[in-house]
Write a protein that holds these residues in place. Structure first.
Motif, PDB file in Angstrom:
ATOM      1  N   ASP A 182     -21.970  88.586  98.201  1.00  0.00           N
ATOM      2  CA  ASP A 182     -20.787  88.680  99.059  1.00  0.00           C
ATOM      3  C   ASP A 182     -19.468  88.842  98.302  1.00  0.00           C
ATOM      4  OD1 ASP A 182     -22.546  88.334 101.150  1.00  0.00           O
ATOM      5  OD2 ASP A 182     -22.041  86.218 101.475  1.00  0.00           O
ATOM      6  N   HIS A 183     -19.420  88.398  97.034  1.00  0.00           N
ATOM      7  CA  HIS A 183     -18.129  88.362  96.347  1.00  0.00           C
ATOM      8  C   HIS A 183     -18.154  88.951  94.941  1.00  0.00           C
ATOM      9  CE1 HIS A 183     -16.788  85.958  99.697  1.00  0.00           C
ATOM     10  NE2 HIS A 183     -17.825  85.172  99.506  1.00  0.00           N
ATOM     11  N   GLY A 184     -19.304  89.435  94.496  1.00  0.00           N
ATOM     12  CA  GLY A 184     -19.370  90.071  93.187  1.00  0.00           C
ATOM     13  C   GLY A 184     -19.286  89.088  92.035  1.00  0.00           C
ATOM     14  N   LYS A 185     -18.699  89.515  90.944  1.00  0.00           N
ATOM     15  CA  LYS A 185     -18.593  88.794  89.673  1.00  0.00           C
ATOM     16  C   LYS A 185     -19.968  88.759  89.018  1.00  0.00           C
ATOM     17  CE  LYS A 185     -14.383  86.499  90.931  1.00  0.00           C
ATOM     18  NZ  LYS A 185     -13.596  85.305  90.920  1.00  0.00           N
ATOM     19  N   SER A 186     -20.367  87.672  88.372  1.00  0.00           N
ATOM     20  CA  SER A 186     -21.656  87.621  87.676  1.00  0.00           C
ATOM     21  C   SER A 186     -22.393  86.324  88.005  1.00  0.00           C
ATOM     22  CB  SER A 186     -21.452  87.720  86.164  1.00  0.00           C
ATOM     23  OG  SER A 186     -20.831  86.542  85.680  1.00  0.00           O
ATOM     24  N   LYS A 187     -23.703  86.331  87.721  1.00  0.00           N
ATOM     25  CA  LYS A 187     -24.491  85.112  87.938  1.00  0.00           C
ATOM     26  C   LYS A 187     -23.946  83.972  87.081  1.00  0.00           C
ATOM     27  CE  LYS A 187     -28.887  87.264  89.121  1.00  0.00           C
ATOM     28  NZ  LYS A 187     -30.299  87.395  88.751  1.00  0.00           N
ATOM     29  N   HIS A 188     -23.627  84.289  85.846  1.00  0.00           N
ATOM     30  CA  HIS A 188     -23.108  83.261  84.931  1.00  0.00           C
ATOM     31  C   HIS A 188     -21.808  82.652  85.477  1.00  0.00           C
ATOM     32  CE1 HIS A 188     -22.106  81.184  81.236  1.00  0.00           C
ATOM     33  NE2 HIS A 188     -20.910  81.755  81.270  1.00  0.00           N
ATOM     34  N   HIS A 189     -20.925  83.510  85.982  1.00  0.00           N
ATOM     35  CA  HIS A 189     -19.658  83.024  86.535  1.00  0.00           C
ATOM     36  C   HIS A 189     -19.908  82.021  87.659  1.00  0.00           C
ATOM     37  CE1 HIS A 189     -15.596  83.008  88.175  1.00  0.00           C
ATOM     38  NE2 HIS A 189     -16.152  83.147  89.355  1.00  0.00           N
ATOM     39  N   TRP A 190     -20.782  82.382  88.594  1.00  0.00           N
ATOM     40  CA  TRP A 190     -21.009  81.509  89.748  1.00  0.00           C
ATOM     41  C   TRP A 190     -21.762  80.246  89.361  1.00  0.00           C
ATOM     42  CZ3 TRP A 190     -17.632  82.087  93.124  1.00  0.00           C
ATOM     43  CH2 TRP A 190     -17.176  83.334  93.523  1.00  0.00           C
ATOM     44  N   ARG A 191     -22.744  80.338  88.462  1.00  0.00           N
ATOM     45  CA  ARG A 191     -23.459  79.127  88.028  1.00  0.00           C
ATOM     46  C   ARG A 191     -22.499  78.142  87.363  1.00  0.00           C
ATOM     47  NH1 ARG A 191     -28.817  79.171  88.635  1.00  0.00           N
ATOM     48  NH2 ARG A 191     -29.813  81.199  88.855  1.00  0.00           N
ATOM     49  N   LYS A 192     -21.622  78.680  86.539  1.00  0.00           N
ATOM     50  CA  LYS A 192     -20.638  77.813  85.869  1.00  0.00           C
ATOM     51  C   LYS A 192     -19.679  77.201  86.886  1.00  0.00           C
ATOM     52  CE  LYS A 192     -17.211  77.896  82.195  1.00  0.00           C
ATOM     53  NZ  LYS A 192     -16.471  78.739  81.253  1.00  0.00           N
ATOM     54  N   ALA A 193     -19.235  77.976  87.864  1.00  0.00           N
ATOM     55  CA  ALA A 193     -18.291  77.480  88.876  1.00  0.00           C
ATOM     56  C   ALA A 193     -18.937  76.447  89.794  1.00  0.00           C
ATOM     57  CB  ALA A 193     -17.740  78.646  89.694  1.00  0.00           C
ATOM     58  N   ILE A 194     -20.198  76.641  90.142  1.00  0.00           N
ATOM     59  CA  ILE A 194     -20.900  75.683  91.021  1.00  0.00           C
ATOM     60  C   ILE A 194     -21.126  74.369  90.281  1.00  0.00           C
ATOM     61  CG2 ILE A 194     -23.067  75.180  92.220  1.00  0.00           C
ATOM     62  CD1 ILE A 194     -23.231  78.295  92.674  1.00  0.00           C
TER      63      ILE A 194
END
Length: 75
Positions: free
Chosen positions: A17-29
């Motif tokens: 839904d929002h792009g970026k990368s898997k690494h970005h979202w895992r780190k943010a979560i």
């Protein structure tokens, strides 16, 4: 559902839904904290997302939705 599978689901939806990368979202979560069902019978997990305000708002909104469908997690 396990905590790892829930994180995978969060990452997949955020990426779709929002792009970026898997690494970005895992780190943010960040990690999910699991609590005992005896002390938290309605929802036994929590997350504390980090990052910019927009990312945190997106994650928190998705977490609220997923708490309704997956309130109890296993290890």
């Amino acid at each position: 559902m396990t905590a790892d599978k829930l994180i995978d689901l969060l990452v997949a939806r955020l990426l779709r839904d929002h792009g970026k990368s898997k690494h970005h979202w895992r780190k943010a979560i960040g990690p999910l904290r699991l609590y005992g069902r005896d002390t938290h019978p309605h929802c036994n997990w929590n997350a504390t997302p980090t990052g910019n305000f927009q990312d945190i708002a997106l994650i928190e909104s998705l977490l609220d939705d997923l708490r309704m469908t997956h309130p109890l997690l296993t290890n």
